[in-house]
Design a protein around this motif. Structure first.
Motif, PDB file in Angstrom:
ATOM      1  N   ALA A 162       0.827  -1.207   0.000  1.00  0.00           N
ATOM      2  CA  ALA A 162       0.000   0.000   0.000  1.00  0.00           C
ATOM      3  C   ALA A 162       0.862   1.258   0.000  1.00  0.00           C
ATOM      4  O   ALA A 162       0.529   2.250  -0.662  1.00  0.00           O
ATOM      5  CB  ALA A 162      -0.931  -0.001   1.211  1.00  0.00           C
ATOM      6  N   VAL A 163       1.981   1.222   0.723  1.00  0.00           N
ATOM      7  CA  VAL A 163       2.879   2.373   0.760  1.00  0.00           C
ATOM      8  C   VAL A 163       3.618   2.503  -0.567  1.00  0.00           C
ATOM      9  O   VAL A 163       3.777   3.604  -1.106  1.00  0.00           O
ATOM     10  CB  VAL A 163       3.884   2.248   1.926  1.00  0.00           C
ATOM     11  CG1 VAL A 163       4.863   3.422   1.931  1.00  0.00           C
ATOM     12  CG2 VAL A 163       3.143   2.185   3.256  1.00  0.00           C
ATOM     13  N   ARG A 164       4.061   1.375  -1.117  1.00  0.00           N
ATOM     14  CA  ARG A 164       4.802   1.408  -2.381  1.00  0.00           C
ATOM     15  C   ARG A 164       3.936   1.887  -3.535  1.00  0.00           C
ATOM     16  O   ARG A 164       4.451   2.388  -4.543  1.00  0.00           O
ATOM     17  CB  ARG A 164       5.360   0.009  -2.694  1.00  0.00           C
ATOM     18  CG  ARG A 164       6.356  -0.502  -1.665  1.00  0.00           C
ATOM     19  CD  ARG A 164       7.173  -1.657  -2.208  1.00  0.00           C
ATOM     20  NE  ARG A 164       6.392  -2.849  -2.470  1.00  0.00           N
ATOM     21  CZ  ARG A 164       6.219  -3.857  -1.612  1.00  0.00           C
ATOM     22  NH1 ARG A 164       6.768  -3.792  -0.384  1.00  0.00           N
ATOM     23  NH2 ARG A 164       5.510  -4.916  -1.943  1.00  0.00           N
ATOM     24  N   ALA A 165       2.613   1.736  -3.404  1.00  0.00           N
ATOM     25  CA  ALA A 165       1.703   2.156  -4.471  1.00  0.00           C
ATOM     26  C   ALA A 165       1.404   3.657  -4.429  1.00  0.00           C
ATOM     27  O   ALA A 165       0.794   4.183  -5.359  1.00  0.00           O
ATOM     28  CB  ALA A 165       0.395   1.375  -4.379  1.00  0.00           C
ATOM     29  N   LEU A 166       1.830   4.350  -3.384  1.00  0.00           N
ATOM     30  CA  LEU A 166       1.554   5.774  -3.258  1.00  0.00           C
ATOM     31  C   LEU A 166       2.424   6.589  -4.206  1.00  0.00           C
ATOM     32  O   LEU A 166       3.472   6.129  -4.666  1.00  0.00           O
ATOM     33  CB  LEU A 166       1.805   6.233  -1.814  1.00  0.00           C
ATOM     34  CG  LEU A 166       0.911   5.660  -0.721  1.00  0.00           C
ATOM     35  CD1 LEU A 166       1.373   6.151   0.648  1.00  0.00           C
ATOM     36  CD2 LEU A 166      -0.548   6.040  -0.957  1.00  0.00           C
ATOM     37  N   SER A 167       1.980   7.796  -4.449  1.00  0.00           N
ATOM     38  CA  SER A 167       2.799   8.721  -5.224  1.00  0.00           C
ATOM     39  C   SER A 167       4.041   9.094  -4.408  1.00  0.00           C
ATOM     40  O   SER A 167       4.088   8.882  -3.190  1.00  0.00           O
ATOM     41  CB  SER A 167       2.002   9.979  -5.563  1.00  0.00           C
ATOM     42  OG  SER A 167       1.693  10.702  -4.375  1.00  0.00           O
TER      43      SER A 167
END
Length: 205
Positions: A99-104
């Motif tokens: 979820a964090v890696r998918a953030l901008s």
């Protein structure tokens, strides 16, 4: 006058009741979110401690492009945890959940900065601009069995349930309460008319 006074008093009571219910519902929902985040963080600590049980000192590997990060084995285990999870040493993150890696880049930077500013006694609310949501972050520290300097486990959950809880109370206040107020006013008007009817008869006679 009796009916109007009764309606105003009832409206004030309903307003005060709605405020109390809204505050209580929000506190309960926020504590539930915090408990969920703490549970995720504790699970992350348990996974890290497996290295200590197996006496594995090579929990951290260094990549020329990525930098220091957890080995693939532990990353795979941590990836099953829900929500936003960041694990690090004193200054750097060595693991970020999917979820964090998918953030901008902007949201990820803000979330990581907040994660490393946390202490055991403090939580943080972080706004994610791209996701249009807010994240509640909590931190847990493992000082027992992790074989490396990795101690900080931060977990975050969306605060959307808080908005849902507030919307439910607003629905009660703006939809149900007026209906109850109308019924109460009609009832008060009817009862007041019956109570004053003997007086009216005496005045007319």
């Amino acid at each position: 006058r009796i009916t109007v006074s009764y309606a105003l008093a009832f409206a004030g009571t309903m307003f005060a009741f709605s405020v109390v219910v809204w505050a209580e519902r929000r506190d309960v929902a926020q504590q539930d979110l915090r408990d969920r985040a703490i549970t995720v963080a504790d699970l992350g600590i348990r996974i890290l401690r497996q290295a200590g049980v197996g006496n594995e000192s090579m929990t951290i590997r260094t990549d020329s492009l990525i930098g220091r990060e957890l080995t693939t084995r532990y990353k795979a285990q941590l990836d099953v945890l829900p929500g936003y999870v960041i694990i690090g040493d004193a200054t750097h993150a060595v693991y970020e959940s999917p979820a964090v890696r998918a953030l901008s880049e902007k949201d990820s930077t803000n979330l990581t900065a907040a994660a490393f500013s946390l202490t055991v006694k403090t939580d943080a609310l972080v706004d994610l601009d791209e996701e249009r949501t807010q994240i509640l972050l909590v931190v847990r520290f493992d000082s027992l069995s992790a074989p490396s300097s990795v101690r900080r486990v931060v977990a975050g959950v969306s605060t959307q349930p808080l908005a849902i809880a507030g919307a439910q109370v607003l629905f009660l206040s703006f939809v149900v309460a007026p209906i109850i107020l109308l019924i109460s006013a009609v009832t008060a008007w009817t009862l007041a008319g019956r109570m004053l009817q003997p007086i009216d008869q005496m005045v007319n006679d």
